[in-house]
Enzyme design. Structure first.
Site, PDB file in Angstrom:
ATOM      1  N   GLU A 131      47.407  91.095 -10.003  1.00  0.00           N
ATOM      2  CA  GLU A 131      48.541  90.561 -10.764  1.00  0.00           C
ATOM      3  C   GLU A 131      48.075  89.641 -11.883  1.00  0.00           C
ATOM      4  OE1 GLU A 131      51.988  89.331  -8.092  1.00  0.00           O
ATOM      5  OE2 GLU A 131      50.468  89.896  -6.647  1.00  0.00           O
ATOM      6  N   ASN A 136      30.242  78.335 -45.360  1.00  0.00           N
ATOM      7  CA  ASN A 136      31.099  79.530 -45.364  1.00  0.00           C
ATOM      8  C   ASN A 136      30.327  80.789 -44.981  1.00  0.00           C
ATOM      9  OD1 ASN A 136      32.851  77.656 -46.309  1.00  0.00           O
ATOM     10  ND2 ASN A 136      33.112  78.525 -48.365  1.00  0.00           N
ATOM     11  N   LYS A 165      52.117  87.832   4.712  1.00  0.00           N
ATOM     12  CA  LYS A 165      51.829  88.327   3.351  1.00  0.00           C
ATOM     13  C   LYS A 165      50.359  88.531   3.044  1.00  0.00           C
ATOM     14  CE  LYS A 165      54.315  89.029   0.293  1.00  0.00           C
ATOM     15  NZ  LYS A 165      55.161  88.181  -0.527  1.00  0.00           N
ATOM     16  N   HIS A 180      56.942 109.483 -14.341  1.00  0.00           N
ATOM     17  CA  HIS A 180      58.172 108.683 -14.204  1.00  0.00           C
ATOM     18  C   HIS A 180      58.207 107.979 -12.847  1.00  0.00           C
ATOM     19  CE1 HIS A 180      59.632 110.992 -17.704  1.00  0.00           C
ATOM     20  NE2 HIS A 180      59.057 112.003 -17.084  1.00  0.00           N
ATOM     21  N   SER A 189      50.459  83.831   1.683  1.00  0.00           N
ATOM     22  CA  SER A 189      51.602  83.087   1.172  1.00  0.00           C
ATOM     23  C   SER A 189      51.661  81.744   1.879  1.00  0.00           C
ATOM     24  CB  SER A 189      52.870  83.891   1.447  1.00  0.00           C
ATOM     25  OG  SER A 189      53.995  83.034   1.500  1.00  0.00           O
ATOM     26  N   TYR A 234      36.987  81.901 -48.663  1.00  0.00           N
ATOM     27  CA  TYR A 234      37.053  81.089 -47.441  1.00  0.00           C
ATOM     28  C   TYR A 234      38.160  80.060 -47.567  1.00  0.00           C
ATOM     29  CZ  TYR A 234      36.184  77.955 -43.612  1.00  0.00           C
ATOM     30  OH  TYR A 234      36.371  77.209 -42.485  1.00  0.00           O
TER      31      TYR A 234
HETATM   32  N1  ARG Z   1      33.883  74.923 -39.093  1.00  0.00           N
HETATM   33  C1  ARG Z   1      34.128  75.817 -40.164  1.00  0.00           C
HETATM   34  C2  ARG Z   1      34.731  77.115 -39.635  1.00  0.00           C
HETATM   35  O1  ARG Z   1      34.616  77.377 -38.480  1.00  0.00           O
HETATM   36  C3  ARG Z   1      32.856  76.089 -40.881  1.00  0.00           C
HETATM   37  C4  ARG Z   1      33.047  76.448 -42.322  1.00  0.00           C
HETATM   38  C5  ARG Z   1      33.535  75.269 -43.048  1.00  0.00           C
HETATM   39  N2  ARG Z   1      33.567  75.478 -44.465  1.00  0.00           N
HETATM   40  C6  ARG Z   1      34.236  74.672 -45.264  1.00  0.00           C
HETATM   41  N3  ARG Z   1      34.207  74.949 -46.516  1.00  0.00           N
HETATM   42  N4  ARG Z   1      34.932  73.665 -44.843  1.00  0.00           N
HETATM   43  O2  ARG Z   1      35.318  77.885 -40.350  1.00  0.00           O
END
Ligand code: ARG
Length: 458
Positions: free
Chosen positions: A291, A111, A284, A157, A278, A318
């Protein structure tokens, strides 16, 4: 099916499709060098703090460096059966070094690891992107200088409004890009805090030196709160916003380019390198690049909305939802950076038709404001002057004349006795432009000053 390093207490394994569904290696493999960089700094800190033996840290560092090199020179390929980039690096290290490899994850969670890798990557990419913005600004300022005196109608405009110069118009674009630049820099300065050492969400029971990690990874400081560090994706939203705004700017510039390149305007001649033909219409010359840049704006705004929506309902720590952050932001960065390069090339190679632009200044009565200003200078209240000028425009149209200057002095004096011979020289497109000397105005000397200020800011 690949068995992960942390299958933990589970006995049953997901089937192949289910494993692939939750895996992110396909997307996050581009973080691999950042992951290795973070792991090296983490490992050195673990040794310094006496958490792992110093000699093992040396072996680990050498091997991590080797893995990084082998990946760069193509000797080692990323194993796409891994779950994510973090498990790939740790598995590879363990495959090579056995138990030593199993030591690197002490005091760390994926995390905080992913929060770190993502930041390291984005700091790098944002730097590159700012370089692309600056390169475009610089090309545009060169063109602005070249065409600082080139008259063209200014539109509001999409109706001819007042005469301006192309140099002035291009300088306006550069102002927008300069704000984009400052927005990106601003976002990076706010995300400049190191999350590593936050662990899963609550910090670590091991004596980590977070100050050291932050300093060695080039961050201003360690992040303040471990839970916020793994939960926060504000930086991703900010950068996605900045990318979307920048892309929208490009899109609007492209709309100008597309109009100017049409036969109806004929202001801009796109180089043959930057048009396509085109399949059916032999005549063209399509502004496909412009675009497509305009069209790709849907991605940048879509990615921003995807990120915001993904974050909305997540409890504050997380959650796996967050894994969706990278695909969206990577796409925004890839899109904006290629579009910046394409737009730069397209403009650098194109030329403008001064004659067409100048001719277009006549016929739309874009000198009408200046006729009113003329009367104001002679003492008439503006609202009255506005009315006189409007009546004269109507007189011109009735008489089949294409500009106020085609009327005789006697005819003009029928509307106001304040008109004198000098009115004619005051109403040419060149005179209208030269008169606007106010700060920010279109007069050439003033535009040159604006260009100098912008060059300074790059
Ligand atoms: N691959 C995960 C992500 O991108 C990494 C973290 C994963 N953590 C967990 N507790 N599963 O977020």
């Amino acid at each position: 099916m690949k068995e992960t390093l942390w299958s933990g207490r589970t006995v049953e394994k997901p089937n192949e499709e289910a494993f692939a569904f939750q895996a992110s290696i396909r997307i996050d493999k581009r973080l691999v060098q950042d992951d290795i960089r973070g792991t090296r700094v983490h490992t050195a800190m673990l040794a310094q703090q006496g958490i792992i033996p110093k000699d093992i840290a040396v072996v680990l560092d050498t091997e991590l460096l080797r893995i990084a090199e082998e990946l760069t020179n193509g000797e080692l390929a990323i194993d796409e059966r891994a779950e994510d980039v973090h498990s790939f690096v740790e598995t590879e290290l363990t495959r090579r070094l056995g138990d030593a490899g199993r030591m690197v994850h002490a005091g760390r969670s994926r995390n905080d690891q992913v929060a770190l890798d993502f930041r390291l990557y984005l700091k790098r990419r944002t730097d590159e992107l700012c370089g692309e913005i600056k390169a475009l600004m610089s090309i545009l300022l060169d063109k602005a200088e070249e065409y600082v005196d080139a008259l063209m109608p200014g539109y509001t405009h999409l109706q001819r409004a007042q005469p301006i110069t192309l140099g002035f118009h291009l300088t306006a674009w550069v102002c927008a890009l300069e704000r984009d630049l400052s927005r990106f820099r601003d976002a990076v300065s706010r995300m400049d805090e190191c999350p590593l050492g936050s662990g899963a969400l609550a910090g670590s029971g091991l004596p980590l030196d977070r100050e050291k990690i932050a300093a060695n990874l080039g961050f201003r400081a360690p992040s303040l709160n471990a839970m916020d560090s793994v939960a926060d994706r504000d930086f991703a939203v900010e950068l996605a916003t900045d990318a979307a705004i920048c892309q929208i700017h490009l899109s609007r510039f492209c709309e100008d380019v597309i109009l100017w390149a049409s036969v109806e305007f004929g202001f801009l001649c796109l180089s043959e390198k930057w048009i396509t033909g085109s399949s059916i219409m032999p005549q063209k010359k399509n502004p496909d690049f412009a675009e497509l840049i305009r069209g790709k704006t849907g991605r940048a705004t879509g990615n921003l909305v995807a990120l915001l929506t993904m974050l909305k309902g997540i409890p504050y720590a997380y959650d796996k939802d967050l894994q969706e952050d990278k695909e969206a932001l990577f796409d925004s960065f890839d899109t904006v950076s290629v579009c910046l390069r394409m737009f730069r090339g397209m403009i650098a190679d194109s030329s403008f038709n001064r004659e067409r632009m100048e001719t277009a200044c006549i016929g739309g009565f874009s000198e009408a404001t200046d006729a009113a200003d003329y009367l104001v200078r002679k003492g008439l209240p503006f609202r009255k002057a506005h009315e006189v000028s409007a009546l004269i425009v109507r007189d011109c149209i009735d008489a089949g004349q294409s500009c106020i200057g085609e009327r005789t002095l006697e005819e003009l004096r029928e509307r106001s006795l304040l008109f004198e011979e000098d009115v004619f020289s005051a109403l040419t497109p060149r005179a209208c432009v030269s008169a606007r000397k106010t700060l920010g105005g279109v007069a050439s000397a003033e535009v040159r000053r604006q260009i100098a200020v912008l060059r300074e800011r790059i």
